[in-house]
Design a protein around this motif. Structure first.
Motif, PDB file in Angstrom:
ATOM      1  N   SER A 219      24.907 -11.143 -13.723  1.00 13.80           N
ATOM      2  CA  SER A 219      24.881 -12.041 -14.865  1.00 13.80           C
ATOM      3  C   SER A 219      26.726 -11.311 -15.865  1.00 13.80           C
ATOM      4  N   SER A 220      26.514 -10.407 -15.870  1.00 10.76           N
ATOM      5  CA  SER A 220      27.988  -9.521 -16.933  1.00 10.76           C
ATOM      6  C   SER A 220      29.292 -10.345 -15.997  1.00 10.76           C
ATOM      7  N   GLU A 221      28.758  -9.636 -15.314  1.00 11.11           N
ATOM      8  CA  GLU A 221      30.572 -10.230 -13.826  1.00 11.11           C
ATOM      9  C   GLU A 221      30.378 -11.806 -13.705  1.00 11.11           C
ATOM     10  N   LEU A 222      29.651 -13.226 -13.693  1.00 13.85           N
ATOM     11  CA  LEU A 222      29.643 -13.961 -13.996  1.00 13.85           C
ATOM     12  C   LEU A 222      30.090 -14.224 -15.480  1.00 13.85           C
ATOM     13  N   ALA A 223      29.488 -13.917 -16.226  1.00 11.69           N
ATOM     14  CA  ALA A 223      29.920 -13.913 -18.078  1.00 11.69           C
ATOM     15  C   ALA A 223      31.569 -13.330 -18.214  1.00 11.69           C
ATOM     16  N   ALA A 224      31.270 -12.759 -18.088  1.00 12.87           N
ATOM     17  CA  ALA A 224      33.304 -12.250 -17.464  1.00 12.87           C
ATOM     18  C   ALA A 224      34.317 -13.066 -17.159  1.00 12.87           C
ATOM     19  N   ASN A 225      33.452 -13.987 -15.920  1.00 16.20           N
ATOM     20  CA  ASN A 225      34.556 -15.119 -15.539  1.00 16.20           C
ATOM     21  C   ASN A 225      34.960 -16.429 -15.624  1.00 16.20           C
ATOM     22  N   HIS A 226      33.626 -16.726 -16.850  1.00 17.23           N
ATOM     23  CA  HIS A 226      33.384 -17.761 -17.157  1.00 17.23           C
ATOM     24  C   HIS A 226      34.858 -17.183 -18.780  1.00 17.23           C
ATOM     25  N   SER A 227      34.334 -16.450 -18.680  1.00 14.58           N
ATOM     26  CA  SER A 227      35.515 -15.730 -20.343  1.00 14.58           C
ATOM     27  C   SER A 227      36.438 -16.334 -19.548  1.00 14.58           C
ATOM     28  N   ALA A 228      36.653 -15.397 -19.026  1.00  9.80           N
ATOM     29  CA  ALA A 228      38.157 -15.576 -18.582  1.00  9.80           C
ATOM     30  C   ALA A 228      38.818 -16.900 -18.107  1.00  9.80           C
ATOM     31  N   CYS A 229      38.060 -17.960 -17.758  1.00  5.32           N
ATOM     32  CA  CYS A 229      38.368 -19.206 -17.414  1.00  5.32           C
ATOM     33  C   CYS A 229      38.291 -20.160 -18.358  1.00  5.32           C
ATOM     34  N   ASN A 230      37.434 -19.732 -19.681  1.00  5.52           N
ATOM     35  CA  ASN A 230      37.917 -20.324 -20.945  1.00  5.52           C
ATOM     36  C   ASN A 230      39.265 -19.995 -21.649  1.00  5.52           C
ATOM     37  N   ARG A 231      39.271 -18.238 -21.659  1.00  4.31           N
ATOM     38  CA  ARG A 231      40.836 -18.540 -22.105  1.00  4.31           C
ATOM     39  C   ARG A 231      41.992 -18.996 -21.576  1.00  4.31           C
ATOM     40  N   LEU A 232      41.594 -19.174 -20.048  1.00 10.15           N
ATOM     41  CA  LEU A 232      43.088 -19.676 -19.166  1.00 10.15           C
ATOM     42  C   LEU A 232      42.726 -21.101 -19.851  1.00 10.15           C
ATOM     43  N   MET A 233      41.740 -21.873 -19.323  1.00 12.38           N
ATOM     44  CA  MET A 233      41.889 -22.854 -20.076  1.00 12.38           C
ATOM     45  C   MET A 233      43.181 -23.946 -21.421  1.00 12.38           C
ATOM     46  N   GLU A 234      41.918 -22.589 -21.880  1.00 15.53           N
ATOM     47  CA  GLU A 234      42.901 -22.957 -23.828  1.00 15.53           C
ATOM     48  C   GLU A 234      44.226 -22.226 -23.736  1.00 15.53           C
ATOM     49  N   LYS A 235      44.371 -21.203 -23.117  1.00 11.78           N
ATOM     50  CA  LYS A 235      46.363 -20.881 -22.635  1.00 11.78           C
ATOM     51  C   LYS A 235      46.823 -22.158 -22.092  1.00 11.78           C
ATOM     52  N   LYS A 236      46.147 -23.143 -21.141  1.00 14.63           N
ATOM     53  CA  LYS A 236      46.648 -23.599 -19.912  1.00 14.63           C
ATOM     54  C   LYS A 236      47.028 -25.550 -20.911  1.00 14.63           C
ATOM     55  N   GLY A 237      46.115 -25.298 -21.719  1.00 11.12           N
ATOM     56  CA  GLY A 237      46.189 -26.706 -22.802  1.00 11.12           C
ATOM     57  C   GLY A 237      46.800 -26.576 -22.911  1.00 11.12           C
TER      58      GLY A 237
END
Length: 255
Positions: A219-237
């Motif tokens: 769960s922790s690993e998945l949450a960290a991965n989702h947070s990283a993906c969200n930050r990357l999505m904001e940057k890519k936007g």
């Protein structure tokens, strides 16, 4: 939306951006404004769509982790319940077998006590009475023989009663000692059973801790991965309109 559709949108955004630049260079500012607004609208729409798509994918992944954990937890409980039930059945069989064996051994022990009984040892007074009785009878002095016999019979009955009471007391003591030894044997088995149950409980607790720790790690690993993906999505936007054909040919990230 599939990869072809995403590629088409990216191409269209690039075309709009090039058209805006051409209009700007040619002084067609009205057309450049229209192209700019259209680009921003489409870019915003695409960002929202990708954001919502990623959120849906993340929810699906979290639900997948939860479902996998619940299934593993159910299997865990089922396996340990079976272990408990098998152990309980085994312990019950052992207890019943020991009790049945004790009953059979008690019968055999009581039979041995009865067989081992010796004939009573009469007192010298009684033995003397019998000798006198025998001597009087041989002498044909039946009246005196009868009198002595009555005394001897009375004393013998009394001594037999005392002897029987003594032997019963001895048998009772021996049987009590035997039963005490069997109770200790049964108590030792009960202690081993209790110890086995405690060992099972500790083993189950340890296994459950490991299972829950694995779940927390995932769960922790998945949450960290989702947070990283969200930050990357904001940057890519912010750079969505600058995507080139070579960028789109690269493999996408896990997000």
């Amino acid at each position: 939306m599939n990869e072809t559709q995403e590629s088409a949108i990216a191409d269209f955004l690039q075309i709009l951006e090039e058209h805006r630049k051409n209009c700007e260079a040619q002084g067609k500012y009205v057309e450049a404004e229209v192209a700019k607004k259209r680009f921003e609208e489409l870019k915003s729409h695409e960002e929202n769509r990708k954001r919502e798509s990623m959120k849906a994918q993340q929810v699906k992944q979290r639900l997948g982790v939860e479902e996998a954990h619940m299934l593993e937890y159910q299997q865990f409980n089922s396996q340990w319940d079976k272990k408990y039930n098998d152990y309980e059945e085994q312990c019950t069989n052992q207890m019943n077998a020991m009790k049945e064996r004790h009953l059979q051994e008690l019968k055999e022990f009581q039979q041995k006590l009865l067989v081992k009984q010796q004939k009573p040892k009469f007192s010298p007074v009684l033995l003397n009475y019998r000798k006198i009785e025998e001597h009087l009878a041989r002498s044909k002095n039946y009246n005196d023989a009868h009198t002595v016999k009555a005394k001897a019979d009375s004393l013998e009955a009394k001594e037999l009663e005392q002897w029987n009471k003594k032997k019963q007391k001895e048998m009772f003591q021996q049987e009590s000692q035997w039963k005490a030894a069997k109770r200790q044997e049964l108590s030792a088995l009960q202690k081993r059973i209790k110890m086995g149950k405690e060992e099972q409980r500790q083993a189950r607790d340890m296994a459950l801790k490991k299972l829950m720790q694995r779940y927390r790690n995932v769960s922790s690993e998945l949450a960290a991965n989702h947070s990283a993906c969200n930050r990357l999505m904001e940057k890519k936007g912010t750079d969505l309109g600058l995507i080139t054909s070579s960028d789109r040919s690269r493999k996408s990230t896990s997000c």
